[in-house]
Design a protein around this motif. Structure first.
Motif, PDB file in Angstrom:
ATOM      1  N   ARG A   5      11.889  11.414   0.952  1.00  0.00           N
ATOM      2  CA  ARG A   5      11.052  11.338  -0.541  1.00  0.00           C
ATOM      3  C   ARG A   5      11.915  12.113  -1.351  1.00  0.00           C
ATOM      4  N   PHE A   6      12.232  13.477  -0.776  1.00  0.00           N
ATOM      5  CA  PHE A   6      13.232  14.354  -1.738  1.00  0.00           C
ATOM      6  C   PHE A   6      14.400  13.466  -2.280  1.00  0.00           C
ATOM      7  N   GLY A   7      14.958  12.835  -1.379  1.00  0.00           N
ATOM      8  CA  GLY A   7      16.174  12.171  -1.371  1.00  0.00           C
ATOM      9  C   GLY A   7      15.959  11.229  -2.677  1.00  0.00           C
ATOM     10  N   GLY A   8      15.057  10.262  -2.365  1.00  0.00           N
ATOM     11  CA  GLY A   8      14.647   9.272  -3.309  1.00  0.00           C
ATOM     12  C   GLY A   8      14.016   9.653  -4.751  1.00  0.00           C
ATOM     13  N   THR A   9      13.252  11.037  -4.417  1.00  0.00           N
ATOM     14  CA  THR A   9      12.950  11.519  -5.740  1.00  0.00           C
ATOM     15  C   THR A   9      14.069  12.080  -6.659  1.00  0.00           C
ATOM     16  N   MET A  10      15.261  12.488  -6.164  1.00  0.00           N
ATOM     17  CA  MET A  10      16.258  13.029  -6.960  1.00  0.00           C
ATOM     18  C   MET A  10      17.060  11.755  -7.507  1.00  0.00           C
ATOM     19  N   VAL A  11      17.264  10.691  -6.678  1.00  0.00           N
ATOM     20  CA  VAL A  11      17.739   9.612  -7.374  1.00  0.00           C
ATOM     21  C   VAL A  11      17.078   8.923  -8.546  1.00  0.00           C
ATOM     22  N   GLU A  12      15.842   8.774  -8.417  1.00  0.00           N
ATOM     23  CA  GLU A  12      14.749   8.376  -9.675  1.00  0.00           C
ATOM     24  C   GLU A  12      14.956   9.623 -10.689  1.00  0.00           C
ATOM     25  N   TYR A  13      14.906  10.718 -10.566  1.00  0.00           N
ATOM     26  CA  TYR A  13      14.972  11.704 -11.280  1.00  0.00           C
ATOM     27  C   TYR A  13      16.506  11.596 -12.288  1.00  0.00           C
ATOM     28  N   VAL A  14      17.257  11.447 -11.683  1.00  0.00           N
ATOM     29  CA  VAL A  14      18.777  11.534 -12.185  1.00  0.00           C
ATOM     30  C   VAL A  14      18.855  10.258 -13.152  1.00  0.00           C
ATOM     31  N   THR A  15      18.443   9.177 -12.523  1.00  0.00           N
ATOM     32  CA  THR A  15      18.578   7.653 -13.232  1.00  0.00           C
ATOM     33  C   THR A  15      17.624   7.531 -14.241  1.00  0.00           C
ATOM     34  N   ASN A  16      16.636   8.235 -14.179  1.00  0.00           N
ATOM     35  CA  ASN A  16      15.759   8.020 -15.307  1.00  0.00           C
ATOM     36  C   ASN A  16      15.231   9.325 -16.192  1.00  0.00           C
ATOM     37  N   TYR A  17      16.363  10.287 -16.068  1.00  0.00           N
ATOM     38  CA  TYR A  17      16.221  11.426 -16.895  1.00  0.00           C
ATOM     39  C   TYR A  17      16.509  11.017 -18.507  1.00  0.00           C
ATOM     40  N   ALA A  18      17.377  10.167 -18.863  1.00  0.00           N
ATOM     41  CA  ALA A  18      17.691   9.964 -20.195  1.00  0.00           C
ATOM     42  C   ALA A  18      16.335   9.191 -20.838  1.00  0.00           C
ATOM     43  N   ALA A  19      15.826   8.313 -20.054  1.00  0.00           N
ATOM     44  CA  ALA A  19      14.719   7.745 -20.461  1.00  0.00           C
ATOM     45  C   ALA A  19      13.509   8.338 -20.555  1.00  0.00           C
ATOM     46  N   LEU A  20      13.426   9.182 -19.794  1.00  0.00           N
ATOM     47  CA  LEU A  20      11.871  10.344 -19.944  1.00  0.00           C
ATOM     48  C   LEU A  20      12.306  11.493 -20.967  1.00  0.00           C
ATOM     49  N   SER A  21      13.567  11.662 -21.240  1.00  0.00           N
ATOM     50  CA  SER A  21      13.890  12.516 -22.310  1.00  0.00           C
ATOM     51  C   SER A  21      13.980  12.111 -23.514  1.00  0.00           C
ATOM     52  N   ASN A  22      13.686  10.694 -23.908  1.00  0.00           N
ATOM     53  CA  ASN A  22      13.476  10.223 -25.024  1.00  0.00           C
ATOM     54  C   ASN A  22      12.300   9.843 -25.890  1.00  0.00           C
ATOM     55  N   GLY A  47       0.699  -1.372  -0.019  1.00  0.00           N
ATOM     56  CA  GLY A  47      -0.088  -0.089   0.017  1.00  0.00           C
ATOM     57  C   GLY A  47       0.661   1.250   0.086  1.00  0.00           C
ATOM     58  N   THR A  48       2.282   1.281   0.285  1.00  0.00           N
ATOM     59  CA  THR A  48       3.022   2.196   0.097  1.00  0.00           C
ATOM     60  C   THR A  48       3.079   2.703  -1.348  1.00  0.00           C
ATOM     61  N   ILE A  49       3.594   4.204  -1.491  1.00  0.00           N
ATOM     62  CA  ILE A  49       3.493   4.701  -2.680  1.00  0.00           C
ATOM     63  C   ILE A  49       5.104   5.014  -3.014  1.00  0.00           C
ATOM     64  N   GLY A  50       5.623   4.566  -4.081  1.00  0.00           N
ATOM     65  CA  GLY A  50       6.819   5.053  -4.490  1.00  0.00           C
ATOM     66  C   GLY A  50       7.204   6.504  -5.071  1.00  0.00           C
ATOM     67  N   ASN A  51       8.165   6.909  -5.445  1.00  0.00           N
ATOM     68  CA  ASN A  51       8.758   8.158  -5.954  1.00  0.00           C
ATOM     69  C   ASN A  51       8.737   8.441  -7.443  1.00  0.00           C
ATOM     70  N   SER A  52       8.228   7.389  -8.349  1.00  0.00           N
ATOM     71  CA  SER A  52       8.215   7.531  -9.690  1.00  0.00           C
ATOM     72  C   SER A  52       7.604   8.621 -10.020  1.00  0.00           C
ATOM     73  N   GLY A  53       6.266   8.702  -9.610  1.00  0.00           N
ATOM     74  CA  GLY A  53       5.280  10.028  -9.913  1.00  0.00           C
ATOM     75  C   GLY A  53       5.791  11.335  -9.645  1.00  0.00           C
ATOM     76  N   LEU A  54       6.655  11.406  -8.436  1.00  0.00           N
ATOM     77  CA  LEU A  54       7.302  12.673  -8.192  1.00  0.00           C
ATOM     78  C   LEU A  54       8.474  12.789  -8.758  1.00  0.00           C
ATOM     79  N   ALA A  55       9.321  11.838  -9.205  1.00  0.00           N
ATOM     80  CA  ALA A  55      10.524  12.212 -10.005  1.00  0.00           C
ATOM     81  C   ALA A  55       9.995  12.604 -11.477  1.00  0.00           C
ATOM     82  N   ALA A  56       8.849  12.019 -11.951  1.00  0.00           N
ATOM     83  CA  ALA A  56       8.371  12.449 -13.276  1.00  0.00           C
ATOM     84  C   ALA A  56       7.809  13.930 -13.179  1.00  0.00           C
TER      85      ALA A  56
END
Length: 562
Positions: free
Chosen positions: A321-338, A166-175
């Protein structure tokens, strides 16, 4: 075409090589006219002003047709030009990084002896308020929630953030941070830096056409230049009115939610008129007395609201959440930009391509405003501060407010979810904070903050558009600022009555896509200008050389000197 290899020769002959600023009495050719005491850069003011008046009249008289047009236009544009917008923003971002780490980064805006006009606190407050404004309150709960609900078919990269427990991850925040972070601010960096370098270092008027002198030469003072400035006015106005319309909707929703005041369309129109009048007062007070003070008030109110939610809420969870969001943001940046081979088209077309077009439409407004307050900064300092600091602040803001809404959802409260699913975006922020103590005090403070954001965006935008249509002058008559401030409000009213949110977004996208070509060309012209400045810094005494030619007072640099 001018000889770009001799770009450094455009500097005017001067006794103090570091003290170049353009003369505010400078006139572009014979195009400046002064009817009724006004200082109108004809035909830019006449064409853009006349077209905006005509648009308002037609849109108000044909509200259903306006709604149908923009309701079709926005999805067609964002799905057709997705690859173009996303690849363009990628190029702009990489260009900014290259400038920051290259030797060109040591060039100083205004010359090597120039000193900043504003301290760091005031400077960052002004660029932050102008660059994001109302959107931080409008989208901070809406976006993370929207991207975290599988039923809305907008999961970024197809990742479901809801875990089995039931917990919610940070992928929506990173996006969400992806839309408000480095890519958005890279667009502003290019436009702002171009305007600042060509105005404060190379002695040209502070207007968009000046950035194209390296490739257009004398033609920049003719119809090529007029066309660039007119397009910049349209992009700025429609990009700005999108924000103003969102702010008016959120203020109306807040008044209903907090005070029980029902606000129909007529109420929203009255709101826009009242707040536009407040913006006019700020415009009349000027940059230091009006815009600067409002920007600083904005910053303190926003900081107080942020600290309240962070401290009263689960502080360490939100910071985590801020720390986790920044990690997901950086690691997914290329995929989100494609833009190619993506399956998450609901996210990419419904959100990313709209945002990129919106930021590009905003870029003349934000870019010119930032340029006006950034004299004395080095290129490297400018890029680092403008690219990184607001991006990190936006990421922290979204992580705290959006993260709080996700924590509420995971614990069983669905107030924010309900309005997001029903797509009542203007209510999502209030549904999150109504779970906090002192809601009857906090909510009115939020309304004041939205109003101040509205006024700051409106008066800043009026000054910018006025500068463009006055041929780069920063002290144009007050009547012209009043005209643009008034019509910003009227365009927002026309779009809200003629289609609401879809019309607002469609207008921004329709201007952002063609202006993307202008921003890409700016990158090349900016590189030429900075290369010239860097060459001059390489002299044995560390100062710029006096070029061999002489340029008469108030005459623009000519094409054969590039």
């Amino acid at each position: 075409m001018p000889d770009k290899e001799n770009l450094d020769e455009m500097h005017q002959s001067r006794s103090d090589p570091d003290a170049i600023t353009f003369d505010t009495d400078y006139e572009l050719g014979q195009d400046n006219i002064r009817p009724f005491g006004l200082d109108i850069h004809n035909p830019v003011f006449v064409i853009s002003g006349g077209a905006i008046v005509l648009f308002v009249v037609v849109a108000l008289l044909n509200q259903q047709a306006t709604a149908d047009l923009f309701g079709w236009l926005r999805p067609w544009l964002t799905s057709t030009f997705d690859w173009f917008l996303m690849m363009s923003v990628n190029i702009i971002f990489l260009f900014c990084i290259a400038l920051a780490i290259s030797p060109l980064g040591k060039v100083r805006i205004g010359g090597q002896s120039a000193t900043p006009d504003y301290g760091y606190l005031s400077w960052i407050a002004m660029l932050f308020s102008a660059g994001m404004g109302i959107g931080l309150l409008f989208f901070s709960v809406l976006e993370p929630m929207y991207y975290s609900l599988p039923e809305l078919n907008a999961l970024p990269l197809g990742v479901n953030p809801i875990n089995e427990d039931g917990t919610i991850g940070n992928s929506g925040l990173a996006a969400t941070v992806f839309h408000w972070g480095f890519s958005a601010w890279a667009v502003y960096v290019v436009v702002a830096l171009s305007l600042a370098i060509f105005a404060y270092n190379l002695g040209l008027p502070l207007t968009l056409r000046s950035a194209f002198y390296p490739v257009l030469g004398e033609r920049v003072w003719g119809w090529w230049g007029h066309s660039i400035d007119i397009l910049a006015v349209f992009a700025t106005l429609f990009g700005l009115t999108t924000t103003l319309g969102l702010g008016a909707q959120q203020i109306a929703a807040g008044l209903t939610d907090v005070f029980g005041i029902e606000m129909g369309q007529s109420g929203i129109v009255i709101l826009i008129i009242v707040i536009t009048i407040a913006a006019l007062v700020s415009v009349l007070l000027g940059m230091d007395a009006g815009v600067k003070r409002l920007a600083e008030l904005n910053m303190w109110l926003a900081l107080a609201l942020f600290l309240f939610v962070l401290i009263v809420g689960p502080t360490w969870v939100l910071l985590g959440r801020f720390g986790g969001t920044m990690v997901e943001y950086v690691t997914n940046y290329a995929a989100l930009s494609n833009p190619f081979g993506r399956e998450d088209t609901g996210y990419m077309h419904g959100w990313t391509t709209f945002y990129w077009a919106w930021w590009i439409a905003w870029s003349p407004f934000v870019g010119m405003f930032i340029a006006r307050v950034s004299r004395g900064r080095t290129v490297r300092e400018f890029i680092i501060c403008v690219l990184l600091l607001p991006s990190l602040v936006c990421a922290l803001w979204m992580s705290v407010f959006g993260g709080m809404a996700l924590e509420q959802l995971a614990s069983g409260y669905e107030g924010a979810k309900e309005v997001v699913v029903a797509y009542r975006p203007e209510l999502s922020f209030f549904r999150m904070i109504d779970q906090f103590p002192l809601y009857n005090i906090v909510a009115p403070i939020c309304l004041v903050l939205i109003v101040v954001f509205f006024v700051t965006s409106s008066d800043s935008g009026s000054l910018v558009i006025d500068t463009i249509t006055a041929g780069g002058k920063m002290d144009a008559p007050v009547a012209q600022r009043v005209f643009w401030c008034t019509f910003e409000g009227l365009v927002a009213i026309a779009l809200l009555l003629g289609g609401g949110l879809n019309a607002l977004q469609g207008a921004a996208v329709s201007m952002g896509i063609p202006f993307t070509l202008v921003v890409l060309a700016m990158c090349y012209c900016l590189f030429l200008a900075l290369r010239s400045e860097n060459r001059l810094l390489g002299q044995p005494d560390g100062s710029a050389v006096t070029p061999p030619h002489e340029v008469e007072h108030n005459e623009p640099p000519r094409g054969d000197h590039w």
